[in-house]
Design an enzyme around this catalytic site. Structure first.
Site, PDB file in Angstrom:
ATOM      1  N   HIS A  46       0.862  -1.182   0.000  1.00 34.03           N
ATOM      2  CA  HIS A  46       0.000   0.000   0.000  1.00 34.03           C
ATOM      3  C   HIS A  46       0.894   1.226   0.000  1.00 34.03           C
ATOM      4  CE1 HIS A  46      -3.760  -2.157   0.620  1.00 34.03           C
ATOM      5  NE2 HIS A  46      -3.094  -2.945   1.436  1.00 34.03           N
ATOM      6  N   LYS A  47       1.195   1.704  -1.193  1.00 35.79           N
ATOM      7  CA  LYS A  47       2.176   2.792  -1.326  1.00 35.79           C
ATOM      8  C   LYS A  47       1.802   4.008  -0.484  1.00 35.79           C
ATOM      9  CE  LYS A  47       4.477   4.009  -5.065  1.00 35.79           C
ATOM     10  NZ  LYS A  47       4.627   4.448  -6.462  1.00 35.79           N
ATOM     11  N   PHE A  48       0.498   4.315  -0.442  1.00 38.51           N
ATOM     12  CA  PHE A  48       0.076   5.463   0.352  1.00 38.51           C
ATOM     13  C   PHE A  48      -0.035   5.095   1.832  1.00 38.51           C
ATOM     14  CE2 PHE A  48      -3.616   7.616   2.326  1.00 38.51           C
ATOM     15  CZ  PHE A  48      -2.995   8.838   2.551  1.00 38.51           C
ATOM     16  N   TRP A  49      -0.790   4.028   2.123  1.00 35.72           N
ATOM     17  CA  TRP A  49      -1.094   3.735   3.520  1.00 35.72           C
ATOM     18  C   TRP A  49       0.149   3.365   4.321  1.00 35.72           C
ATOM     19  CZ3 TRP A  49      -4.785   5.721   6.033  1.00 35.72           C
ATOM     20  CH2 TRP A  49      -5.947   6.091   5.380  1.00 35.72           C
ATOM     21  N   ASN A 180     -15.822  10.176   5.933  1.00 39.23           N
ATOM     22  CA  ASN A 180     -16.831   9.415   5.183  1.00 39.23           C
ATOM     23  C   ASN A 180     -17.034  10.061   3.812  1.00 39.23           C
ATOM     24  OD1 ASN A 180     -18.854   7.569   4.658  1.00 39.23           O
ATOM     25  ND2 ASN A 180     -20.150   8.176   6.382  1.00 39.23           N
ATOM     26  N   PHE A 181     -17.794   9.394   2.966  1.00 28.80           N
ATOM     27  CA  PHE A 181     -18.197   9.907   1.646  1.00 28.80           C
ATOM     28  C   PHE A 181     -17.022  10.227   0.735  1.00 28.80           C
ATOM     29  CE2 PHE A 181     -21.658  11.196   4.632  1.00 28.80           C
ATOM     30  CZ  PHE A 181     -22.599  10.269   4.185  1.00 28.80           C
ATOM     31  N   LEU A 182     -15.946   9.454   0.860  1.00 32.62           N
ATOM     32  CA  LEU A 182     -14.835   9.591  -0.084  1.00 32.62           C
ATOM     33  C   LEU A 182     -15.311   9.045  -1.437  1.00 32.62           C
ATOM     34  CD1 LEU A 182     -11.900   9.899  -1.045  1.00 32.62           C
ATOM     35  CD2 LEU A 182     -11.390   7.718   0.057  1.00 32.62           C
ATOM     36  N   CYS A 183     -15.254   9.890  -2.443  1.00 35.98           N
ATOM     37  CA  CYS A 183     -15.777   9.467  -3.746  1.00 35.98           C
ATOM     38  C   CYS A 183     -15.052  10.186  -4.871  1.00 35.98           C
ATOM     39  CB  CYS A 183     -17.271   9.791  -3.808  1.00 35.98           C
ATOM     40  SG  CYS A 183     -18.052   9.223  -5.317  1.00 35.98           S
ATOM     41  N   LEU A 193      -5.907  10.116  -6.948  1.00 35.80           N
ATOM     42  CA  LEU A 193      -6.558  11.307  -6.385  1.00 35.80           C
ATOM     43  C   LEU A 193      -6.941  11.070  -4.915  1.00 35.80           C
ATOM     44  CD1 LEU A 193      -9.185  12.898  -8.832  1.00 35.80           C
ATOM     45  CD2 LEU A 193      -7.361  14.053  -7.574  1.00 35.80           C
ATOM     46  N   THR A 216     -14.705   3.734   8.073  1.00 35.33           N
ATOM     47  CA  THR A 216     -14.981   2.343   7.680  1.00 35.33           C
ATOM     48  C   THR A 216     -14.778   2.230   6.180  1.00 35.33           C
ATOM     49  OG1 THR A 216     -17.323   2.834   7.309  1.00 35.33           O
ATOM     50  CG2 THR A 216     -16.741   1.923   9.453  1.00 35.33           C
ATOM     51  N   LEU A 432     -22.122   6.020   9.501  1.00 41.69           N
ATOM     52  CA  LEU A 432     -23.182   6.025   8.480  1.00 41.69           C
ATOM     53  C   LEU A 432     -22.671   5.642   7.094  1.00 41.69           C
ATOM     54  CD1 LEU A 432     -24.756   9.371   9.650  1.00 41.69           C
ATOM     55  CD2 LEU A 432     -25.513   7.040  10.206  1.00 41.69           C
TER      56      LEU A 432
HETATM   57  S1  MYA Z   1     -15.360   4.438   2.476  1.00 40.47           S
HETATM   58  C1  MYA Z   1     -16.180   4.660   0.923  1.00 40.47           C
HETATM   59  C2  MYA Z   1     -15.196   4.797  -0.194  1.00 40.47           C
HETATM   60  N1  MYA Z   1     -15.845   5.158  -1.420  1.00 40.47           N
HETATM   61  C3  MYA Z   1     -16.193   4.280  -2.376  1.00 40.47           C
HETATM   62  O1  MYA Z   1     -15.970   3.093  -2.270  1.00 40.47           O
HETATM   63  C4  MYA Z   1     -16.917   4.867  -3.564  1.00 40.47           C
HETATM   64  C5  MYA Z   1     -16.501   4.257  -4.871  1.00 40.47           C
HETATM   65  N2  MYA Z   1     -15.064   4.339  -5.022  1.00 40.47           N
HETATM   66  C6  MYA Z   1     -14.381   5.481  -5.283  1.00 40.47           C
HETATM   67  O2  MYA Z   1     -14.931   6.557  -5.377  1.00 40.47           O
HETATM   68  C7  MYA Z   1     -12.870   5.333  -5.426  1.00 40.47           C
HETATM   69  O3  MYA Z   1     -12.557   3.995  -5.746  1.00 40.47           O
HETATM   70  C8  MYA Z   1     -12.093   5.763  -4.135  1.00 40.47           C
HETATM   71  C9  MYA Z   1     -10.598   5.479  -4.353  1.00 40.47           C
HETATM   72  C10 MYA Z   1     -12.268   7.262  -3.931  1.00 40.47           C
HETATM   73  C11 MYA Z   1     -12.567   4.994  -2.921  1.00 40.47           C
HETATM   74  N3  MYA Z   1     -10.478   4.306   1.947  1.00 40.47           N
HETATM   75  O4  MYA Z   1      -7.158   7.529  -6.172  1.00 40.47           O
HETATM   76  P1  MYA Z   1      -6.687   6.138  -6.208  1.00 40.47           P
HETATM   77  C12 MYA Z   1      -6.610   3.727  -1.334  1.00 40.47           C
HETATM   78  C13 MYA Z   1      -9.197   4.653   2.074  1.00 40.47           C
HETATM   79  O5  MYA Z   1      -5.840   5.738  -7.346  1.00 40.47           O
HETATM   80  P2  MYA Z   1      -9.414   5.334  -6.676  1.00 40.47           P
HETATM   81  C14 MYA Z   1     -15.084   6.060   3.024  1.00 40.47           C
HETATM   82  O6  MYA Z   1     -15.631   7.003   2.520  1.00 40.47           O
HETATM   83  C15 MYA Z   1      -5.971   2.527  -1.994  1.00 40.47           C
HETATM   84  O7  MYA Z   1      -5.734   1.518  -1.045  1.00 40.47           O
HETATM   85  N4  MYA Z   1      -8.272   4.437   1.112  1.00 40.47           N
HETATM   86  O8  MYA Z   1      -7.941   5.106  -6.110  1.00 40.47           O
HETATM   87  C16 MYA Z   1     -14.118   6.240   4.169  1.00 40.47           C
HETATM   88  C17 MYA Z   1      -4.706   3.152  -2.565  1.00 40.47           C
HETATM   89  O9  MYA Z   1      -3.769   3.378  -1.546  1.00 40.47           O
HETATM   90  P3  MYA Z   1      -2.559   2.330  -1.337  1.00 40.47           P
HETATM   91  C18 MYA Z   1      -8.694   3.868  -0.017  1.00 40.47           C
HETATM   92  O10 MYA Z   1     -10.051   3.995  -6.769  1.00 40.47           O
HETATM   93  C19 MYA Z   1     -12.873   6.866   3.640  1.00 40.47           C
HETATM   94  C20 MYA Z   1      -5.201   4.526  -3.018  1.00 40.47           C
HETATM   95  O11 MYA Z   1      -6.406   4.794  -2.251  1.00 40.47           O
HETATM   96  C21 MYA Z   1     -10.024   3.498  -0.210  1.00 40.47           C
HETATM   97  O12 MYA Z   1      -9.444   6.203  -7.846  1.00 40.47           O
HETATM   98  C22 MYA Z   1     -11.757   6.927   4.636  1.00 40.47           C
HETATM   99  C23 MYA Z   1      -5.541   4.526  -4.497  1.00 40.47           C
HETATM  100  O13 MYA Z   1      -5.942   5.825  -4.831  1.00 40.47           O
HETATM  101  C24 MYA Z   1     -10.919   3.723   0.831  1.00 40.47           C
HETATM  102  N5  MYA Z   1     -12.214   3.389   0.746  1.00 40.47           N
HETATM  103  O14 MYA Z   1     -10.162   6.118  -5.475  1.00 40.47           O
HETATM  104  C25 MYA Z   1     -10.517   7.578   4.079  1.00 40.47           C
HETATM  105  N6  MYA Z   1     -10.142   2.969  -1.445  1.00 40.47           N
HETATM  106  O15 MYA Z   1      -1.740   2.386  -2.599  1.00 40.47           O
HETATM  107  C26 MYA Z   1      -9.335   7.524   5.041  1.00 40.47           C
HETATM  108  C27 MYA Z   1      -8.923   2.991  -1.993  1.00 40.47           C
HETATM  109  O16 MYA Z   1      -1.817   2.767  -0.125  1.00 40.47           O
HETATM  110  C28 MYA Z   1      -9.453   8.529   6.127  1.00 40.47           C
HETATM  111  N7  MYA Z   1      -8.047   3.529  -1.140  1.00 40.47           N
HETATM  112  O17 MYA Z   1      -3.216   0.978  -1.154  1.00 40.47           O
HETATM  113  C29 MYA Z   1      -8.235   8.548   7.011  1.00 40.47           C
HETATM  114  C30 MYA Z   1      -8.312   9.558   8.127  1.00 40.47           C
HETATM  115  C31 MYA Z   1      -8.058  10.980   7.628  1.00 40.47           C
HETATM  116  C32 MYA Z   1      -8.234  12.027   8.687  1.00 40.47           C
HETATM  117  C33 MYA Z   1      -7.110  11.990   9.744  1.00 40.47           C
HETATM  118  C34 MYA Z   1      -7.265  13.092  10.773  1.00 40.47           C
HETATM  119  C35 MYA Z   1      -6.320  13.026  11.816  1.00 40.47           C
END
Ligand code: MYA
Length: 432
Positions: A46-49, A180-183, A193, A216, A432
């Site tokens: 997981h390059k980012f995580w 939440n609502f990452l989209c 992105l 979640t 939610l």
């Molecule tokens: S969960 C709901 C997520 N939304 C969806 O499933 C809707 C449909 N999917 C999409 O819109 C896209 O596929 C999304 C990814 C936007 C999900 N949570 O840009 P990329 C990592 C976290 O090329 P895309 C919710 O809303 C993935 O492992 N990371 O990918 C909670 C990879 O990283 P790595 C995720 O598919 C969100 C990188 O992203 C998720 O175009 C909590 C790839 O990026 C996911 N659900 O876009 C967010 N899916 O290489 C975290 C993929 O490392 C919050 N990835 O594996 C953290 C706390 C922040 C606040 C901190 C405060 C102190």
């Protein structure tokens, strides 16, 4: 998301052993094993995580690591003041969800691009009223409602949100962001992105001097604090079968299935009624007391209960039991309303789902309370009642004819380590 009314068959992949391995040298088997190992670990990188303060897979089981924050806060003056760079066609916006126009843009982005089940048959369809409720709890920050637009056309192409919440982890109440609502628009997927959006929401959360988050996801990331399963209780089995949400069980006819899921017209518990504004203090006491037993749970005050649990038409429903004798509030149940678009059906376009939220039983058995919740959900025309196996839910799921779904939901904490993965029943938090 889809629920099966009968268990799936296991399809075990078998290795073809017809050619004996005896004659092959151990070296080549070793080499093969190494290759498989490498490709597996490559797939799991997981390059980012890996760069984020979250529990990493290689730390799992290492109980020498302390429980609590992974990184200490930095002075606010050291938090980056400018937004992260986006690819040049795009710009950041802060979404004013109060504005009818902006709310409609967010609604449309999510309705067409948000979470789908594994078979792409259903997609969450959060209503505008739901989004406003979910995004404006007490003390919310508008700056945490983040959009990405195309500079030239102004089209909204991505979204992420945070809201503040006090979450208790064992004995410590931690101020967190619930993210939440990452989209990201379907056309713009896999362009990295999402990591920029996560970094930007993190920066804006840090600017409010908050350093932890809860979220979640259906996908496995480093590393879940617990993994839950969805269970589904058919309320309208014919529709669920018609649209492919569930299947007719073996040796079942439609009429036997309808009979199986039939519910009484009337709730059974004396004193069972809808929650009203004057109940907020009593429900707060009841809920605070009850949530105490779970390892991770929200630390709800009266303002939170007023916001999250007072009934709101087509968004959240709450019922309680008021003792007919003492007028004491002894039990409570609630569910939220989250519909899904049905993507490929001729006959139906919306699946109406109730999601179990917070439930408290002190006098009425939880089984009876939830049976009454099913009855009111059916009356309100929901097609299905969903529940996670969190809190004490496992005690009623099977008996009330819920069936296990095929989706898992993973819970995560950002910048907070737990020594051990939790059982889902140790979790008292519903996002939610
Ligand atoms: S969960 C709901 C997520 N939304 C969806 O499933 C809707 C449909 N999917 C999409 O819109 C896209 O596929 C999304 C990814 C936007 C999900 N949570 O840009 P990329 C990592 C976290 O090329 P895309 C919710 O809303 C993935 O492992 N990371 O990918 C909670 C990879 O990283 P790595 C995720 O598919 C969100 C990188 O992203 C998720 O175009 C909590 C790839 O990026 C996911 N659900 O876009 C967010 N899916 O290489 C975290 C993929 O490392 C919050 N990835 O594996 C953290 C706390 C922040 C606040 C901190 C405060 C102190």
């Amino acid at each position: 998301m889809a629920g099966d009314s009968e268990p799936n068959e296991n399809h075990v992949t078998s290795v073809d052993n017809s050619e004996s391995l005896e004659n092959k040298s151990e070296v080549s088997i070793d080499a093969l094993a190494r290759k498989v190992q490498e490709s597996l670990s490559l797939a799991k990188r997981h390059k980012f995580w890996e760069t984020q303060p979250v529990g990493q897979f290689n730390e799992l089981g290492d109980t020498s690591l302390p429980e609590g924050p992974i990184e200490q806060p930095t002075p606010l003056s050291e938090v980056k003041q400018e937004p992260y760079n986006l690819p040049s066609p795009y710009e950041w916006i802060t979404c004013d969800i109060d504005s009818e126009e902006v709310c409609a843009e967010v609604y449309n982005l999510l309705t067409n691009n948000y979470v789908e089940d594994d078979e792409n048959m259903f997609r969450f369809n959060y209503s505008k009223e739901f989004l406003r409720w979910a995004l404006r709890p007490p003390g919310y920050f508008r700056s945490w409602h983040i959009g990405v637009r195309v500079k030239s056309s102004k089209k909204l192409v991505a979204f992420i949100t945070g809201i503040p919440a006090r979450i208790r982890v064992r004995d410590t109440v931690v101020l967190m962001a619930e993210v939440n609502f990452l989209c990201v628009l379907k056309k713009l997927r896999s362009k990295r992105l999402a990591p920029v959006m996560i970094k930007e929401v993190t920066r804006r959360v840090h600017l409010e001097n908050i350093w932890q988050a809860a979220y979640t996801a259906g996908v496995v990331l480093p590393t879940p604090v617990t993994t839950c399963q969805y269970w589904h209780r058919s309320l309208n089995p014919k529709k669920l079968i018609d649209v492919g949400f569930s299947r007719l069980g073996a040796r079942m006819t439609m009429s036997r299935t309808i009979k199986l899921y039939k519910l009484s017209d009337q709730t059974a518990t004396p004193g069972f009624r809808k929650m009203e504004p004057h109940d907020v203090p009593a429900v707060t006491r009841l809920l605070r007391n009850y949530l105490q037993q779970f390892a991770v749970a929200p630390d709800f005050g009266v303002d939170d209960v007023e916001h999250w649990l007072l009934p709101k038409e087509d968004v959240v429903e709450s019922y309680l039991v008021e003792s007919p004798e003492t007028h004491e509030i002894t039990d409570f149940c609630s569910f939220y309303s989250l519909h899904s678009s049905i993507l490929g059906s001729q006959n139906h376009s919306v699946l109406k789902a109730a999601y179990s939220y917070y439930n408290v039983s002190t006098k009425t058995p939880l089984l009876q309370l939830m049976s009454d919740a099913l009855i009111v959900a059916k009356k309100k025309d929901f097609d299905v009642f969903n529940a996670l196996d969190v809190m004490h839910n496992e005690t009623f799921l099977k008996e009330l004819k819920f069936g296990p779904g095929d989706g898992k939901l993973h819970y995560y904490l950002y910048n907070y380590r737990l020594k051990h993965v939790l059982r889902s029943s140790e979790l008292g938090l519903v996002l939610l």
